[in-house]
Design a protein around this motif. Structure first.
Motif, PDB file in Angstrom:
ATOM      1  N   ILE A 162      36.831  36.807  40.684  1.00 46.88           N
ATOM      2  CA  ILE A 162      37.161  37.113  42.120  1.00 46.88           C
ATOM      3  C   ILE A 162      36.699  35.858  42.754  1.00 46.88           C
ATOM      4  O   ILE A 162      35.262  35.455  42.688  1.00 46.88           O
ATOM      5  CB  ILE A 162      36.205  38.093  42.695  1.00 46.88           C
ATOM      6  CG1 ILE A 162      36.711  39.391  41.885  1.00 46.88           C
ATOM      7  CG2 ILE A 162      36.729  38.322  43.807  1.00 46.88           C
ATOM      8  CD1 ILE A 162      35.939  40.565  41.724  1.00 46.88           C
ATOM      9  N   ASN A 179      50.852  37.939  48.381  1.00 43.56           N
ATOM     10  CA  ASN A 179      49.676  39.126  48.942  1.00 43.56           C
ATOM     11  C   ASN A 179      48.601  38.568  48.104  1.00 43.56           C
ATOM     12  O   ASN A 179      47.732  38.678  48.477  1.00 43.56           O
ATOM     13  CB  ASN A 179      50.416  40.448  48.339  1.00 43.56           C
ATOM     14  CG  ASN A 179      51.227  40.888  49.244  1.00 43.56           C
ATOM     15  OD1 ASN A 179      51.481  40.639  50.398  1.00 43.56           O
ATOM     16  ND2 ASN A 179      52.028  41.651  48.664  1.00 43.56           N
ATOM     17  N   GLN A 180      48.812  37.901  46.948  1.00 44.59           N
ATOM     18  CA  GLN A 180      47.715  37.424  46.149  1.00 44.59           C
ATOM     19  C   GLN A 180      47.977  36.424  45.510  1.00 44.59           C
ATOM     20  O   GLN A 180      49.087  35.910  45.272  1.00 44.59           O
ATOM     21  CB  GLN A 180      47.213  38.572  45.057  1.00 44.59           C
ATOM     22  CG  GLN A 180      46.844  39.858  45.765  1.00 44.59           C
ATOM     23  CD  GLN A 180      46.426  40.876  44.712  1.00 44.59           C
ATOM     24  OE1 GLN A 180      47.200  41.125  43.631  1.00 44.59           O
ATOM     25  NE2 GLN A 180      45.446  41.695  44.686  1.00 44.59           N
ATOM     26  N   GLU A 192      38.995  37.536  48.790  1.00 39.82           N
ATOM     27  CA  GLU A 192      39.527  38.549  48.953  1.00 39.82           C
ATOM     28  C   GLU A 192      40.880  38.836  48.232  1.00 39.82           C
ATOM     29  O   GLU A 192      41.039  39.876  47.465  1.00 39.82           O
ATOM     30  CB  GLU A 192      39.858  38.940  50.518  1.00 39.82           C
ATOM     31  CG  GLU A 192      40.345  40.371  50.480  1.00 39.82           C
ATOM     32  CD  GLU A 192      40.476  40.510  52.210  1.00 39.82           C
ATOM     33  OE1 GLU A 192      41.027  41.614  52.505  1.00 39.82           O
ATOM     34  OE2 GLU A 192      40.010  39.824  52.945  1.00 39.82           O
ATOM     35  N   ASN A 193      41.719  37.853  48.085  1.00 39.27           N
ATOM     36  CA  ASN A 193      43.071  38.077  47.341  1.00 39.27           C
ATOM     37  C   ASN A 193      43.241  36.910  46.633  1.00 39.27           C
ATOM     38  O   ASN A 193      44.339  36.692  46.363  1.00 39.27           O
ATOM     39  CB  ASN A 193      44.117  38.404  48.407  1.00 39.27           C
ATOM     40  CG  ASN A 193      44.183  39.714  49.237  1.00 39.27           C
ATOM     41  OD1 ASN A 193      43.934  40.636  48.401  1.00 39.27           O
ATOM     42  ND2 ASN A 193      44.129  39.602  50.436  1.00 39.27           N
ATOM     43  N   ILE A 194      42.132  36.374  45.954  1.00 42.54           N
ATOM     44  CA  ILE A 194      42.287  35.078  45.377  1.00 42.54           C
ATOM     45  C   ILE A 194      41.423  35.172  43.882  1.00 42.54           C
ATOM     46  O   ILE A 194      40.428  35.627  43.963  1.00 42.54           O
ATOM     47  CB  ILE A 194      41.763  33.847  46.077  1.00 42.54           C
ATOM     48  CG1 ILE A 194      42.446  33.708  47.488  1.00 42.54           C
ATOM     49  CG2 ILE A 194      41.991  32.514  45.182  1.00 42.54           C
ATOM     50  CD1 ILE A 194      41.738  32.841  48.175  1.00 42.54           C
ATOM     51  N   PHE A 195      42.175  34.766  42.905  1.00 37.40           N
ATOM     52  CA  PHE A 195      41.522  35.232  41.532  1.00 37.40           C
ATOM     53  C   PHE A 195      41.877  34.353  40.540  1.00 37.40           C
ATOM     54  O   PHE A 195      42.870  33.462  40.407  1.00 37.40           O
ATOM     55  CB  PHE A 195      41.795  36.634  40.918  1.00 37.40           C
ATOM     56  CG  PHE A 195      42.061  37.656  41.835  1.00 37.40           C
ATOM     57  CD1 PHE A 195      40.857  38.367  42.088  1.00 37.40           C
ATOM     58  CD2 PHE A 195      43.263  37.924  42.781  1.00 37.40           C
ATOM     59  CE1 PHE A 195      40.799  39.374  42.887  1.00 37.40           C
ATOM     60  CE2 PHE A 195      43.004  39.159  43.473  1.00 37.40           C
ATOM     61  CZ  PHE A 195      41.876  39.896  43.819  1.00 37.40           C
ATOM     62  N   CYS A 248      38.860  38.221  34.860  1.00 38.47           N
ATOM     63  CA  CYS A 248      39.299  37.999  36.278  1.00 38.47           C
ATOM     64  C   CYS A 248      38.205  37.750  37.179  1.00 38.47           C
ATOM     65  O   CYS A 248      37.447  38.481  37.381  1.00 38.47           O
ATOM     66  CB  CYS A 248      40.193  39.106  36.724  1.00 38.47           C
ATOM     67  SG  CYS A 248      40.653  39.201  38.224  1.00 38.47           S
ATOM     68  N   ASN A 272      36.150  40.996  37.782  1.00 36.83           N
ATOM     69  CA  ASN A 272      36.636  42.318  37.887  1.00 36.83           C
ATOM     70  C   ASN A 272      36.774  42.972  36.490  1.00 36.83           C
ATOM     71  O   ASN A 272      37.249  42.338  35.886  1.00 36.83           O
ATOM     72  CB  ASN A 272      37.909  42.316  38.369  1.00 36.83           C
ATOM     73  CG  ASN A 272      38.697  43.529  38.391  1.00 36.83           C
ATOM     74  OD1 ASN A 272      38.156  44.555  37.813  1.00 36.83           O
ATOM     75  ND2 ASN A 272      39.410  43.598  39.531  1.00 36.83           N
TER      76      ASN A 272
END
Length: 141
Positions: free
Chosen positions: A44, A6-7, A47-50, A42, A32
């Motif tokens: 960014i 999901n991430q 959208e789901n990548i960190f 964190c 974040n």
């Protein structure tokens, strides 16, 4: 069952967290605050990548091996795909303007365009645009 995460969290050791945050802010990334303290932040990426930027001491607490010296060895290339050639150029130019070093020469294969840089801790970043409508066919006639 196929694996579908999901991430993704890429963890990178940094020598000076504030310097790294300042650098990546100049490149255009946001952070974040919920996952930020004096030892980690964190970043960014999507959208789901960190990217977790961890001071070396904190990074070392997660591993039993030595931290690789990114100036001498390469363990990973962080590769990002973006929406246009212009976006590739803008991101890489912002990184260079903020103190990054260029890595390879730009790669232009018609359907794919990419550039790369080394960040302040010598991690390799590659930014590319892929035009799938121009992607060569593997079929033979």
């Amino acid at each position: 069952m196929a694996v579908r995460a999901n991430q993704i969290f890429v963890n990178l050791p940094v020598q000076d967290l504030k310097r790294s945050v300042d650098f990546f802010t100049k490149v255009g990334f946001e952070f974040n605050a919920q996952f930020t303290d004096d030892k980690a932040t964190c970043m960014i990426v999507g959208e789901n990548i960190f990217a977790m930027l961890l001071v070396e001491e904190r990074f070392q607490s997660f591993i039993t091996k030595k931290i690789a010296n990114a100036a001498e060895t390469t363990e990973v290339i962080v590769a990002l795909s973006v929406g246009s050639r212009e976006e590739v150029d803008a991101i890489v130019q912002a990184a260079l303007d903020a103190g990054a070093k260029p890595y390879n020469e730009p790669q232009d294969h018609g359907f794919m365009y990419g550039r790369s840089f080394q960040d302040l801790d010598n991690h390799l970043w590659e930014v590319s645009y892929i035009n799938l409508s121009a992607f060569p066919s593997n079929q033979t006639e």
